[in-house]
Design a protein around this motif. Structure first.
Motif, PDB file in Angstrom:
ATOM      1  N   ARG A   1       0.815  -1.226   0.000  1.00  0.00           N
ATOM      2  CA  ARG A   1       0.000   0.000   0.000  1.00  0.00           C
ATOM      3  C   ARG A   1       0.846   1.272   0.000  1.00  0.00           C
ATOM      4  O   ARG A   1       0.524   2.233   0.692  1.00  0.00           O
ATOM      5  CB  ARG A   1      -0.962   0.000   1.198  1.00  0.00           C
ATOM      6  N   THR A   2       1.898   1.283  -0.808  1.00  0.00           N
ATOM      7  CA  THR A   2       2.744   2.473  -0.909  1.00  0.00           C
ATOM      8  C   THR A   2       2.908   2.977  -2.337  1.00  0.00           C
ATOM      9  O   THR A   2       3.579   3.975  -2.559  1.00  0.00           O
ATOM     10  CB  THR A   2       4.138   2.210  -0.312  1.00  0.00           C
ATOM     11  N   ARG A   3       2.299   2.316  -3.307  1.00  0.00           N
ATOM     12  CA  ARG A   3       2.441   2.731  -4.711  1.00  0.00           C
ATOM     13  C   ARG A   3       1.767   4.087  -4.906  1.00  0.00           C
ATOM     14  O   ARG A   3       0.578   4.245  -4.635  1.00  0.00           O
ATOM     15  CB  ARG A   3       1.807   1.692  -5.622  1.00  0.00           C
ATOM     16  N   ARG A   4       2.508   5.059  -5.395  1.00  0.00           N
ATOM     17  CA  ARG A   4       1.965   6.418  -5.488  1.00  0.00           C
ATOM     18  C   ARG A   4       1.585   6.822  -6.903  1.00  0.00           C
ATOM     19  O   ARG A   4       1.237   7.991  -7.148  1.00  0.00           O
ATOM     20  CB  ARG A   4       2.965   7.423  -4.921  1.00  0.00           C
TER      21      ARG A   4
ATOM     22  N   GLU B   1      -3.892  -4.140  -2.586  1.00  0.00           N
ATOM     23  CA  GLU B   1      -2.891  -4.160  -1.522  1.00  0.00           C
ATOM     24  C   GLU B   1      -1.593  -3.466  -1.920  1.00  0.00           C
ATOM     25  O   GLU B   1      -0.635  -3.481  -1.149  1.00  0.00           O
ATOM     26  CB  GLU B   1      -2.595  -5.610  -1.119  1.00  0.00           C
ATOM     27  N   ILE B   2      -1.555  -2.855  -3.104  1.00  0.00           N
ATOM     28  CA  ILE B   2      -0.346  -2.144  -3.511  1.00  0.00           C
ATOM     29  C   ILE B   2      -0.537  -0.632  -3.567  1.00  0.00           C
ATOM     30  O   ILE B   2       0.388   0.123  -3.287  1.00  0.00           O
ATOM     31  CB  ILE B   2       0.203  -2.659  -4.863  1.00  0.00           C
TER      32      ILE B   2
ATOM     33  N   ARG C   1      -4.702   6.755  -0.467  1.00  0.00           N
ATOM     34  CA  ARG C   1      -5.335   7.928  -1.073  1.00  0.00           C
ATOM     35  C   ARG C   1      -5.643   7.711  -2.552  1.00  0.00           C
ATOM     36  O   ARG C   1      -6.575   8.328  -3.090  1.00  0.00           O
ATOM     37  CB  ARG C   1      -4.441   9.155  -0.873  1.00  0.00           C
ATOM     38  N   LEU C   2      -4.870   6.845  -3.214  1.00  0.00           N
ATOM     39  CA  LEU C   2      -5.208   6.497  -4.597  1.00  0.00           C
ATOM     40  C   LEU C   2      -6.390   5.538  -4.627  1.00  0.00           C
ATOM     41  O   LEU C   2      -7.331   5.718  -5.405  1.00  0.00           O
ATOM     42  CB  LEU C   2      -4.001   5.870  -5.304  1.00  0.00           C
ATOM     43  N   PHE C   3      -6.349   4.518  -3.774  1.00  0.00           N
ATOM     44  CA  PHE C   3      -7.444   3.547  -3.792  1.00  0.00           C
ATOM     45  C   PHE C   3      -8.767   4.190  -3.395  1.00  0.00           C
ATOM     46  O   PHE C   3      -9.830   3.771  -3.878  1.00  0.00           O
ATOM     47  CB  PHE C   3      -7.137   2.376  -2.862  1.00  0.00           C
ATOM     48  N   ALA C   4      -8.730   5.225  -2.561  1.00  0.00           N
ATOM     49  CA  ALA C   4      -9.965   5.899  -2.148  1.00  0.00           C
ATOM     50  C   ALA C   4     -10.694   6.527  -3.332  1.00  0.00           C
ATOM     51  O   ALA C   4     -11.899   6.808  -3.239  1.00  0.00           O
ATOM     52  CB  ALA C   4      -9.652   6.963  -1.100  1.00  0.00           C
TER      53      ALA C   4
ATOM     54  N   LEU D   1      -3.263   8.197 -12.128  1.00  0.00           N
ATOM     55  CA  LEU D   1      -3.265   8.770 -10.786  1.00  0.00           C
ATOM     56  C   LEU D   1      -1.838   8.890 -10.280  1.00  0.00           C
ATOM     57  O   LEU D   1      -1.064   7.938 -10.362  1.00  0.00           O
ATOM     58  CB  LEU D   1      -4.064   7.894  -9.821  1.00  0.00           C
ATOM     59  N   THR D   2      -1.502  10.038  -9.723  1.00  0.00           N
ATOM     60  CA  THR D   2      -0.180  10.244  -9.133  1.00  0.00           C
ATOM     61  C   THR D   2      -0.338  11.047  -7.856  1.00  0.00           C
ATOM     62  O   THR D   2      -1.019  12.087  -7.836  1.00  0.00           O
ATOM     63  CB  THR D   2       0.753  11.009 -10.085  1.00  0.00           C
TER      64      THR D   2
END
Length: 436
Positions: A131-134, A167-168, A172-175, A198-199
């Motif tokens: 859960r850190t992929r930005r 899970e990657i 804030r992106l998944f939201a 998304l970035t």
């Protein structure tokens, strides 16, 4: 009768074979030899037995059973995501943390071995947490009036996985997955594809949408409401391959060290902040006290801006072919007067020559996935004492490393980095020092 006698046994044998595959442990089967042991994970993610057979979705320590089943070993874990293995975002969620770290390291070591090379040191790998992929590119497809699938493509195909869990992705992106699905449902033409890039930037999430068009005031207001309600940093549409900015309360920026840099739409950024920090720290370790540094394929300045202030009097020449990235880097470099010297230069068409390279104490090389064959040939012919090679492809890196070694460099140290958790995508930083 003859036909029945000939056919019945065949039907019974087929039933027994199906039963063994479906329930291998229920009939007490055991592996027949050590050749059935999964000993490693190949580059594309399949497990490989001791005798060279490839087994999808296996882990080191698993065993093939004589009936075709798989006995799970200590490094085979339950995948944390409901979409695995169909979703193309991950390939290796069946691996334990230890096995995944070994895979990342082995990818780098194996690529070097394939070129007949060795490194004096290969450090333990750095692995980014879940859960850190930005940054991510997600696809949308409208299948009916309100039915929209939104997520990653399926592994090895164009079939969509409608994302309900990830899970990657950074939270804030998944939201934004559910709100974007609803937006595409309202605005995407039927049977038409769309895309959302998304970035995560300093001001929030930068969103670039493809496949939607603001053809009326009502549609424009709908998009503006979406941006405001979800507190986006920026919202852009791609129309006729040109970006149109609809919402950007403050300029979208990213930060390298203490320097904010304007973020061009869909510009390259390291996949995780955590992974970026590991790469920068390894480059910092390699550079030591070098004062005249060249940063080739500099991008937005990930290394140039992060490292320019490390040593009093350090000067960094930064070459980059993309004009928008050079302009952003130059703007950030203005905050470090006399330290950063950007140049708009295509290093594939016009690599730095040995005469130019010999002015530097160290060269940082961070090319695209294909590597930098022509620039590496020039480096191999130079007298530059130190080269720090940052790579996102162990295979092209090993090819280029062979050229540098033939030119008189030694591979002093390699740091593998697994930014792309549970993926076959592996990065690294390698330190080369001239010895002849």
């Amino acid at each position: 009768m003859a036909a029945r006698r000939d056919g019945a046994p065949r039907r019974r044998r087929l039933r027994r074979r199906r039963f063994r595959c479906a329930h291998p442990r229920s009939i007490g089967e055991r592996p027949v030899s050590d050749t059935d042991l999964i000993v490693r994970i190949a580059a594309r993610g399949d497990g490989v037995t001791a005798d060279g057979r490839h087994v999808p979705l296996s882990a080191p320590g698993d065993r093939l059973l004589s009936g075709g089943g798989l006995a799970k070993g200590p490094h085979h874990v339950d995948p944390p995501c409901r979409h695995f293995p169909e979703c193309g975002g991950c390939q290796l969620q069946q691996l334990s943390d230890e096995a995944f770290a070994d895979y990342v390291r082995d990818r780098v070591a194996g690529a070097l071995t394939g070129q007949g090379l060795t490194a004096q040191e290969i450090t333990p790998p750095h692995i980014s947490p879940p859960r850190t992929r930005r940054r991510a590119s997600l696809r949308a497809l409208k299948l009916g009036k309100r039915n929209v699938q939104f997520g990653f493509s399926s592994q090895g195909s164009h079939r969509m996985i409608d994302l309900q869990q990830c899970e990657i992705l950074e939270p804030r992106l998944f939201a934004l997955v559910a709100p974007l699905r609803a937006l595409f449902a309202r605005m995407l033409p039927d049977r038409q594809p769309g895309e959302a890039d998304l970035t995560l930037v300093e001001e929030g999430v930068d969103v670039v949408l493809t496949g939607l068009a603001a053809k009326s005031l009502a549609e424009t207001e709908m998009l503006l409401d979406f941006a405001q309600q979800n507190r986006l940093a920026r919202l852009m549409l791609i129309e006729d391959d040109a970006p149109l900015t609809l919402w950007e309360p403050d300029p979208a920026t990213v930060r390298f060290g203490d320097i904010p840099v304007a973020f061009p739409p869909r510009a390259f950024l390291q996949a995780t902040r955590d992974g970026e920090a590991a790469l920068v720290e390894e480059v910092r370790h390699a550079l030591g006290d070098a004062k005249m540094v060249a940063d080739l394929f500099a991008g937005l300045g990930t290394f140039a801006l992060s490292l320019a202030n490390d040593v009093p009097g350090r000067k960094v020449y930064a070459a980059e072919a993309a004009r928008d990235l050079v302009l952003a880097l130059q703007s950030g470099g203005n905050r470090l007067p006399g330290r950063i010297f950007p140049e708009h230069r295509d290093l594939f068409r016009r690599p730095l020559t040995p005469k130019e390279l010999d002015r530097f104490d160290a060269v940082i090389l961070d090319p695209p996935r294909a590597g930098a064959r022509d620039q590496v040939e020039q480096l191999a012919a130079s007298q530059t004492p130190l080269i720090v090679y940052v790579s996102c492809n162990p295979a092209s890196f090993a090819r280029d490393a062979a050229t540098l070694v033939q030119g008189g460099y030694a591979i002093e140290r390699v740091k593998p980095v697994g930014q792309f958790r549970w993926s076959t995508h592996v990065e690294l930083v390698a330190t080369f020092r001239r010895v002849t």
